[in-house]
Design a protein around this motif. Structure first.
Motif, PDB file in Angstrom:
ATOM      1  N   ALA A 117      -3.627  12.460  -3.202  1.00 20.36           N
ATOM      2  CA  ALA A 117      -4.936  11.855  -2.917  1.00 20.36           C
ATOM      3  C   ALA A 117      -5.117  10.556  -3.699  1.00 20.36           C
ATOM      4  O   ALA A 117      -5.724   9.608  -3.209  1.00 20.36           O
ATOM      5  CB  ALA A 117      -6.057  12.837  -3.256  1.00 20.36           C
ATOM      6  N   TYR A 118      -4.537  10.491  -4.904  1.00 21.57           N
ATOM      7  CA  TYR A 118      -4.678   9.286  -5.733  1.00 21.57           C
ATOM      8  C   TYR A 118      -3.945   8.088  -5.127  1.00 21.57           C
ATOM      9  O   TYR A 118      -4.092   6.968  -5.589  1.00 21.57           O
ATOM     10  CB  TYR A 118      -4.217   9.552  -7.178  1.00 21.57           C
ATOM     11  CG  TYR A 118      -2.801  10.075  -7.286  1.00 21.57           C
ATOM     12  CD1 TYR A 118      -2.539  11.439  -7.189  1.00 21.57           C
ATOM     13  CD2 TYR A 118      -1.734   9.201  -7.476  1.00 21.57           C
ATOM     14  CE1 TYR A 118      -1.252  11.931  -7.262  1.00 21.57           C
ATOM     15  CE2 TYR A 118      -0.439   9.692  -7.552  1.00 21.57           C
ATOM     16  CZ  TYR A 118      -0.200  11.056  -7.446  1.00 21.57           C
ATOM     17  OH  TYR A 118       1.082  11.529  -7.519  1.00 21.57           O
ATOM     18  N   TYR A 119      -3.134   8.313  -4.114  1.00 19.26           N
ATOM     19  CA  TYR A 119      -2.523   7.205  -3.367  1.00 19.26           C
ATOM     20  C   TYR A 119      -3.396   6.807  -2.173  1.00 19.26           C
ATOM     21  O   TYR A 119      -3.001   5.958  -1.378  1.00 19.26           O
ATOM     22  CB  TYR A 119      -1.157   7.621  -2.821  1.00 19.26           C
ATOM     23  CG  TYR A 119      -0.001   7.472  -3.790  1.00 19.26           C
ATOM     24  CD1 TYR A 119       0.580   6.229  -4.034  1.00 19.26           C
ATOM     25  CD2 TYR A 119       0.532   8.577  -4.441  1.00 19.26           C
ATOM     26  CE1 TYR A 119       1.656   6.101  -4.902  1.00 19.26           C
ATOM     27  CE2 TYR A 119       1.609   8.451  -5.308  1.00 19.26           C
ATOM     28  CZ  TYR A 119       2.162   7.206  -5.530  1.00 19.26           C
ATOM     29  OH  TYR A 119       3.235   7.068  -6.379  1.00 19.26           O
ATOM     30  N   GLY A 120      -4.548   7.481  -2.026  1.00 19.95           N
ATOM     31  CA  GLY A 120      -5.368   7.241  -0.843  1.00 19.95           C
ATOM     32  C   GLY A 120      -4.865   8.051   0.342  1.00 19.95           C
ATOM     33  O   GLY A 120      -5.061   7.668   1.498  1.00 19.95           O
ATOM     34  N   GLN A 153       0.868  -1.181   0.000  1.00 25.18           N
ATOM     35  CA  GLN A 153       0.000   0.000   0.000  1.00 25.18           C
ATOM     36  C   GLN A 153       0.906   1.234   0.000  1.00 25.18           C
ATOM     37  O   GLN A 153       1.958   1.215   0.662  1.00 25.18           O
ATOM     38  CB  GLN A 153      -0.834  -0.042   1.278  1.00 25.18           C
ATOM     39  CG  GLN A 153      -1.870   1.031   1.417  1.00 25.18           C
ATOM     40  CD  GLN A 153      -2.588   0.943   2.774  1.00 25.18           C
ATOM     41  OE1 GLN A 153      -2.113   0.248   3.688  1.00 25.18           O
ATOM     42  NE2 GLN A 153      -3.704   1.604   2.901  1.00 25.18           N
ATOM     43  N   TYR A 154       0.530   2.260  -0.706  1.00 25.75           N
ATOM     44  CA  TYR A 154       1.303   3.516  -0.849  1.00 25.75           C
ATOM     45  C   TYR A 154       2.608   3.330  -1.610  1.00 25.75           C
ATOM     46  O   TYR A 154       3.466   4.212  -1.593  1.00 25.75           O
ATOM     47  CB  TYR A 154       1.617   4.170   0.510  1.00 25.75           C
ATOM     48  CG  TYR A 154       0.440   4.312   1.422  1.00 25.75           C
ATOM     49  CD1 TYR A 154      -0.747   4.875   0.966  1.00 25.75           C
ATOM     50  CD2 TYR A 154       0.485   3.856   2.742  1.00 25.75           C
ATOM     51  CE1 TYR A 154      -1.852   4.995   1.802  1.00 25.75           C
ATOM     52  CE2 TYR A 154      -0.606   3.975   3.582  1.00 25.75           C
ATOM     53  CZ  TYR A 154      -1.768   4.531   3.113  1.00 25.75           C
ATOM     54  OH  TYR A 154      -2.851   4.641   3.932  1.00 25.75           O
ATOM     55  N   ALA A 155       2.787   2.180  -2.290  1.00 24.94           N
ATOM     56  CA  ALA A 155       4.008   2.004  -3.090  1.00 24.94           C
ATOM     57  C   ALA A 155       3.888   2.847  -4.362  1.00 24.94           C
ATOM     58  O   ALA A 155       2.796   3.246  -4.768  1.00 24.94           O
ATOM     59  CB  ALA A 155       4.214   0.541  -3.445  1.00 24.94           C
ATOM     60  N   PHE A 156       5.017   3.097  -4.982  1.00 25.17           N
ATOM     61  CA  PHE A 156       5.129   3.893  -6.204  1.00 25.17           C
ATOM     62  C   PHE A 156       4.038   3.514  -7.213  1.00 25.17           C
ATOM     63  O   PHE A 156       3.831   2.338  -7.521  1.00 25.17           O
ATOM     64  CB  PHE A 156       6.524   3.632  -6.798  1.00 25.17           C
ATOM     65  CG  PHE A 156       6.883   4.453  -7.993  1.00 25.17           C
ATOM     66  CD1 PHE A 156       6.583   5.803  -8.071  1.00 25.17           C
ATOM     67  CD2 PHE A 156       7.564   3.852  -9.044  1.00 25.17           C
ATOM     68  CE1 PHE A 156       6.948   6.543  -9.189  1.00 25.17           C
ATOM     69  CE2 PHE A 156       7.940   4.592 -10.158  1.00 25.17           C
ATOM     70  CZ  PHE A 156       7.624   5.936 -10.229  1.00 25.17           C
ATOM     71  N   GLU A 157       3.362   4.538  -7.722  1.00 22.98           N
ATOM     72  CA  GLU A 157       2.158   4.342  -8.544  1.00 22.98           C
ATOM     73  C   GLU A 157       2.386   3.509  -9.808  1.00 22.98           C
ATOM     74  O   GLU A 157       1.483   2.822 -10.283  1.00 22.98           O
ATOM     75  CB  GLU A 157       1.618   5.730  -8.938  1.00 22.98           C
ATOM     76  CG  GLU A 157       0.275   5.707  -9.648  1.00 22.98           C
ATOM     77  CD  GLU A 157      -0.106   7.084 -10.228  1.00 22.98           C
ATOM     78  OE1 GLU A 157       0.733   8.002 -10.215  1.00 22.98           O
ATOM     79  OE2 GLU A 157      -1.245   7.205 -10.698  1.00 22.98           O
ATOM     80  N   ALA A 195      -3.063  -7.324  -8.754  1.00 26.58           N
ATOM     81  CA  ALA A 195      -2.175  -6.779  -7.731  1.00 26.58           C
ATOM     82  C   ALA A 195      -2.630  -7.266  -6.373  1.00 26.58           C
ATOM     83  O   ALA A 195      -3.811  -7.222  -6.052  1.00 26.58           O
ATOM     84  CB  ALA A 195      -2.212  -5.260  -7.782  1.00 26.58           C
ATOM     85  N   ARG A 196      -1.706  -7.788  -5.575  1.00 26.38           N
ATOM     86  CA  ARG A 196      -1.998  -8.094  -4.166  1.00 26.38           C
ATOM     87  C   ARG A 196      -1.281  -7.064  -3.337  1.00 26.38           C
ATOM     88  O   ARG A 196      -0.056  -6.992  -3.350  1.00 26.38           O
ATOM     89  CB  ARG A 196      -1.494  -9.480  -3.801  1.00 26.38           C
ATOM     90  CG  ARG A 196      -2.486 -10.551  -4.172  1.00 26.38           C
ATOM     91  CD  ARG A 196      -2.049 -11.861  -3.614  1.00 26.38           C
ATOM     92  NE  ARG A 196      -2.561 -12.074  -2.274  1.00 26.38           N
ATOM     93  CZ  ARG A 196      -2.781 -13.274  -1.773  1.00 26.38           C
ATOM     94  NH1 ARG A 196      -2.516 -14.350  -2.484  1.00 26.38           N
ATOM     95  NH2 ARG A 196      -3.249 -13.412  -0.553  1.00 26.38           N
ATOM     96  N   ILE A 197      -2.065  -6.251  -2.648  1.00 30.53           N
ATOM     97  CA  ILE A 197      -1.486  -5.098  -1.966  1.00 30.53           C
ATOM     98  C   ILE A 197      -1.324  -5.379  -0.481  1.00 30.53           C
ATOM     99  O   ILE A 197      -2.290  -5.688   0.220  1.00 30.53           O
ATOM    100  CB  ILE A 197      -2.350  -3.854  -2.239  1.00 30.53           C
ATOM    101  CG1 ILE A 197      -2.284  -3.585  -3.748  1.00 30.53           C
ATOM    102  CG2 ILE A 197      -1.844  -2.655  -1.442  1.00 30.53           C
ATOM    103  CD1 ILE A 197      -3.116  -2.495  -4.259  1.00 30.53           C
ATOM    104  N   GLY A 237       5.150   3.121   5.911  1.00 30.04           N
ATOM    105  CA  GLY A 237       6.190   2.416   5.165  1.00 30.04           C
ATOM    106  C   GLY A 237       5.798   0.982   4.832  1.00 30.04           C
ATOM    107  O   GLY A 237       4.767   0.475   5.275  1.00 30.04           O
ATOM    108  N   HIS A 238       6.653   0.335   4.044  1.00 30.12           N
ATOM    109  CA  HIS A 238       6.449  -1.070   3.702  1.00 30.12           C
ATOM    110  C   HIS A 238       6.543  -1.922   4.974  1.00 30.12           C
ATOM    111  O   HIS A 238       7.463  -1.748   5.782  1.00 30.12           O
ATOM    112  CB  HIS A 238       7.543  -1.544   2.742  1.00 30.12           C
ATOM    113  CG  HIS A 238       7.412  -1.010   1.340  1.00 30.12           C
ATOM    114  ND1 HIS A 238       6.614   0.048   0.995  1.00 30.12           N
ATOM    115  CD2 HIS A 238       8.005  -1.417   0.187  1.00 30.12           C
ATOM    116  CE1 HIS A 238       6.716   0.272  -0.310  1.00 30.12           C
ATOM    117  NE2 HIS A 238       7.563  -0.602  -0.824  1.00 30.12           N
ATOM    118  N   ASP A 239       5.632  -2.885   5.114  1.00 30.20           N
ATOM    119  CA  ASP A 239       5.636  -3.830   6.226  1.00 30.20           C
ATOM    120  C   ASP A 239       6.152  -5.170   5.695  1.00 30.20           C
ATOM    121  O   ASP A 239       5.445  -5.866   4.957  1.00 30.20           O
ATOM    122  CB  ASP A 239       4.206  -3.945   6.776  1.00 30.20           C
ATOM    123  CG  ASP A 239       4.100  -4.936   7.924  1.00 30.20           C
ATOM    124  OD1 ASP A 239       5.001  -5.784   8.077  1.00 30.20           O
ATOM    125  OD2 ASP A 239       3.093  -4.864   8.649  1.00 30.20           O
TER     126      ASP A 239
END
Ligand SMILES: *Cc1c(COP(=O)(O)O)cnc(C)c1O
Length: 373
Positions: free
Chosen positions: A342-345, A118-122, A135-137, A150-152
């Motif tokens: 915003a497009y990243y949520g 989640q929130y990774a580079f578009e 995609a599995r997010i 950040g990435h978990d």
């Protein structure tokens, strides 16, 4: 209006939304009637291109009627030396963006899965979806923690499944600026199964100063399914020329080579990238300007009570505490372009690229004004 053509497009393309680029300076100058517009929106190097590049570009003009070297011989050789690998391990791309898309096209088909955070580079989601894969997010780390948003690593590992063919790990990530340590990254690589390729995107590598941050190109011997991507667009200051590359096992590079368009990196780009690699002084200055700019911006944020994740890149993701679109609009009126995400949520956040000291001072003044009102 595009309905008619959308129907003709592949299922993957029908599901896509176009990439959201930053507003160009000329457009803002026109729309807002401001003359000295500054752009802190696309993570470009504010110092301009390295000095070493000017002469190379001037003399390269003489050969512009000719196609570029399709093998990128000189640049690949320099990169191979730099990373202590064989030139056959290098795949050149029209920006690392193109390499990311090539990886998706090579390794994903309909029914396959690709994992990213989640929130990774578009670009990952665009590259994956266009192939028809899913995609599995992996959920990101919580906003309140030390590596906010950040990435978990555990969530990423938990998302790996039998149909997973590709994982994209942005390290550091854009737009969050967060990073994974060497041991977290190794945990992910250890957990990846044999039919998976793990892409570690190190677009901001040259900026990172944390001791626990790895140079993943040294791990190819241990992890044959690892691909590391790098770019000349950020710290090397050559975003306009579009040069990036992957470092991987030579066998994997050969597969990418089947798909790669023969003249994907232009001759000026190849020559400038070689020259930029030699300009250590420019890189050192870029790092210093970035470090100081990041510190200054972080300080302004803390006096205004605005939270932000730690950043290892050349930008900061700022929680504006309100609708970020409104703050961005007020900055535009003052001639400063930043990036709402915003497009990243993330509707309350702005991604702000680090500029020169005077640019950062102007931004700080504008933010203080906006929050004083
Ligand atoms: C900017 C960026 C890239 C790609 O840049 P190119 O100009 O295509 O090389 C790749 N990954 C991340 C995370 C980025 O922010």
């Amino acid at each position: 209006m595009s309905e008619r053509y959308l129907e003709l497009a592949t299922a993957g393309v029908r599901g896509l939304k176009a990439y959201t680029p930053g507003k160009p300076i000329s457009e803002v100058a026109r729309e807002y009637g401001v003359s000295d517009v500054i752009k802190l929106a696309s993570n470009e190097n504010p110092l301009g291109p390295p000095d070493a590049v000017h002469e190379v570009l001037r003399s390269g003009v003489a050969d512009l009627a000719l196609y570029p070297d399709p093998s990128g011989y000189a640049l690949k050789r320099r990169l191979a030396e730099r990373h202590d690998v064989d030139p056959a391990c290098i795949t050149l791309g029209n920006g690392s963006n193109e390499v990311l898309v090539m990886l998706a096209e090579c390794f994903l088909s309909e029914g396959d899965e690709a994992v990213f955070s989640q929130y990774a580079f578009e670009v990952y989601s665009i590259a994956v979806q266009s192939t028809g894969a899913r995609a599995r997010i992996a959920p990101a780390l919580p906003a309140g923690g030390p590596m906010a948003l950040g990435h978990d690593a555990d969530a990423i590992i938990g998302a790996f499944g039998e149909r997973t063919r590709l994982a994209f790990i942005a390290n550091p990530n854009n737009p969050t600026g967060t990073w994974l340590t060497a041991s977290e990254l190794q945990r992910i690589l250890d957990a990846a199964h044999e039919r998976m390729i793990v892409v570690v995107d190190q677009a901001y590598f040259e900026y990172v100063e944390s001791d626990e941050y790895p140079d993943a190109t040294g791990w190819l011997g241990r992890y044959p399914n690892l691909v590391v991507t790098r770019t000349f667009s950020k710290a090397y200051g050559l975003a306009g020329l579009r040069v990036g590359y992957a470092v991987s096992d030579p066998g994997l590079a050969q597969v990418l080579g089947r798909l790669r368009q023969p003249f994907n990196v232009n001759s000026l780009g190849q020559a400038a990238a070689v020259a930029a690699l030699d300009d250590e002084a420019y890189l050192a200055r870029s790092r210093q300007v970035n470090r100081e700019g990041l510190e200054a911006l972080a300080e302004v944020c803390s006096t205004l009570g605005l939270a932000h994740p730690p950043s290892a890149g050349n930008f900061l993701l700022v929680d504006t505490g309100r609708d970020a679109g409104e703050v961005a609009e007020q900055l535009l009126r003052r001639g400063i372009i930043v990036r709402p995400v915003a497009y990243y949520g993330l509707p309350r956040h702005l991604r702000i690229s680090i500029g020169t000291p005077p640019q950062m001072a102007r931004l700080a003044g504008a933010l203080r004004e906006i929050y004083a009102a």
